[in-house]
Design a protein around this motif. Structure first.
Motif, PDB file in Angstrom:
ATOM      1  N   LYS A  53       0.030   7.766  -2.228  1.00 65.09           N
ATOM      2  CA  LYS A  53      -0.733   7.761  -3.474  1.00 65.09           C
ATOM      3  C   LYS A  53      -2.122   7.145  -3.289  1.00 65.09           C
ATOM      4  CE  LYS A  53       3.424   7.119  -6.314  1.00 65.09           C
ATOM      5  NZ  LYS A  53       3.454   8.352  -7.059  1.00 65.09           N
ATOM      6  N   TYR A 109       0.852  -1.188   0.000  1.00 65.75           N
ATOM      7  CA  TYR A 109       0.000   0.000   0.000  1.00 65.75           C
ATOM      8  C   TYR A 109       0.888   1.238   0.000  1.00 65.75           C
ATOM      9  CZ  TYR A 109      -3.505   3.396   1.500  1.00 65.75           C
ATOM     10  OH  TYR A 109      -4.332   4.484   1.587  1.00 65.75           O
ATOM     11  N   TYR A 158      -1.564  -4.941 -12.047  1.00 63.40           N
ATOM     12  CA  TYR A 158      -1.753  -5.480 -10.706  1.00 63.40           C
ATOM     13  C   TYR A 158      -2.021  -4.417  -9.642  1.00 63.40           C
ATOM     14  CZ  TYR A 158      -0.778 -10.132 -12.370  1.00 63.40           C
ATOM     15  OH  TYR A 158      -0.862 -11.335 -13.031  1.00 63.40           O
ATOM     16  N   PHE A 159      -2.351  -3.201 -10.074  1.00 63.53           N
ATOM     17  CA  PHE A 159      -2.799  -2.204  -9.110  1.00 63.53           C
ATOM     18  C   PHE A 159      -4.243  -2.521  -8.758  1.00 63.53           C
ATOM     19  CE2 PHE A 159       0.791   0.108 -10.968  1.00 63.53           C
ATOM     20  CZ  PHE A 159       1.422   0.495  -9.798  1.00 63.53           C
ATOM     21  N   TYR A 186      -1.091  -2.447  -4.340  1.00 68.29           N
ATOM     22  CA  TYR A 186      -0.499  -3.226  -5.413  1.00 68.29           C
ATOM     23  C   TYR A 186      -0.365  -4.685  -4.988  1.00 68.29           C
ATOM     24  CZ  TYR A 186       2.698  -4.649  -9.108  1.00 68.29           C
ATOM     25  OH  TYR A 186       3.274  -5.297 -10.179  1.00 68.29           O
ATOM     26  N   PHE A 246       8.074   2.709  -7.903  1.00 66.91           N
ATOM     27  CA  PHE A 246       6.659   2.629  -8.281  1.00 66.91           C
ATOM     28  C   PHE A 246       6.521   2.412  -9.790  1.00 66.91           C
ATOM     29  CE2 PHE A 246       2.528   4.526  -9.307  1.00 66.91           C
ATOM     30  CZ  PHE A 246       1.705   3.915  -8.370  1.00 66.91           C
ATOM     31  N   GLU A 280       1.402  -2.435 -14.289  1.00 66.74           N
ATOM     32  CA  GLU A 280       0.158  -1.671 -14.142  1.00 66.74           C
ATOM     33  C   GLU A 280      -1.091  -2.552 -14.039  1.00 66.74           C
ATOM     34  OE1 GLU A 280      -0.889  -0.590 -18.759  1.00 66.74           O
ATOM     35  OE2 GLU A 280       0.415   0.771 -17.659  1.00 66.74           O
ATOM     36  N   GLU A 340      -8.024  -1.533  -7.325  1.00 68.83           N
ATOM     37  CA  GLU A 340      -8.987  -0.444  -7.177  1.00 68.83           C
ATOM     38  C   GLU A 340     -10.078  -0.864  -6.206  1.00 68.83           C
ATOM     39  OE1 GLU A 340     -10.519   1.085 -10.841  1.00 68.83           O
ATOM     40  OE2 GLU A 340      -8.597   0.842 -11.848  1.00 68.83           O
ATOM     41  N   ILE A 356      -2.821   3.976  -3.125  1.00 70.88           N
ATOM     42  CA  ILE A 356      -2.902   2.921  -4.129  1.00 70.88           C
ATOM     43  C   ILE A 356      -2.313   1.636  -3.542  1.00 70.88           C
ATOM     44  CG2 ILE A 356      -2.004   2.138  -6.366  1.00 70.88           C
ATOM     45  CD1 ILE A 356      -1.961   5.046  -7.253  1.00 70.88           C
TER      46      ILE A 356
END
Length: 177
Positions: free
Chosen positions: A118, A114, A153-154, A122, A146, A151, A156, A120
């Motif tokens: 940001k 985490y 595997y981010f 991952y 980062f 991308e 939401e 976000i």
């Protein structure tokens, strides 16, 4: 020797998000994931409140969570950082060894990171972690930028799941040989 109260509340935001997500997964009969307690030995207990105020770590812990998702055994660690670079020293050799052994037994190992600055999260596949770990062991960069992350595997936030890692787990499983 590190003591229990010297570490503060590092990672507490991510841990709370993961715990809530795991509760929702269990409510929906999607997964059964348990938080692995860190073994400690109390040094001082407040006699009035009967709370541990000082303790030391008994032994090296393995990972933060272990469980099963519809027949798939998994283990993972949850890590939090507050900048765009994740230091590899936040992961220990014994954790990497445990996750490697878990994978050899047909389990799935990963790390949730985490990035609090940001907001976000991952999902880092064990194979990806291994690549970065080996790079550091060979004398290369000992942190993960980062920008180096995949991308796909981010994570939401969606439908009440704070850290919805099952989608990434599914993607991880589909990419395995």
């Amino acid at each position: 020797m590190a003591t229990w109260n010297s570490r503060g509340l590092r990672g507490s935001t991510l841990e709370e998000f993961v715990n809530r997500t795991n509760e929702r997964y269990q409510e929906c009969n999607l997964a059964l994931i348990q938080k692995v307690p860190t073994p400690i030995t109390p040094v001082h207990i407040d006699k009035e409140t009967r709370q541990i105020t000082l303790a030391y770590f008994d032994q090296k812990s393995t990972v933060d969570y272990i469980g099963v998702v519809q027949g798939v055994p998994l283990c993972f660690d949850a890590k939090e950082c507050n900048n765009g670079t994740f230091p590899l020293h936040n992961i220990h050799q014994h954790q990497v060894d445990f996750m490697s052994d878990f994978e050899k037994q047909q389990g799935v190992s990963f790390i949730l990171i985490y990035f609090s600055n940001k907001n976000i999260a991952y999902y880092m596949r064990f194979s990806e972690l291994s690549t970065f770990w080996e790079r550091g062991a060979r004398g290369g960069r000992k942190s993960i930028r980062f920008e180096e992350l995949d991308e796909n595997y981010f994570l939401e936030v969606k439908s009440g799941f704070f850290i919805p890692y099952l989608d990434a787990l599914n993607q991880d499983l589909n990419q395995r040989p």
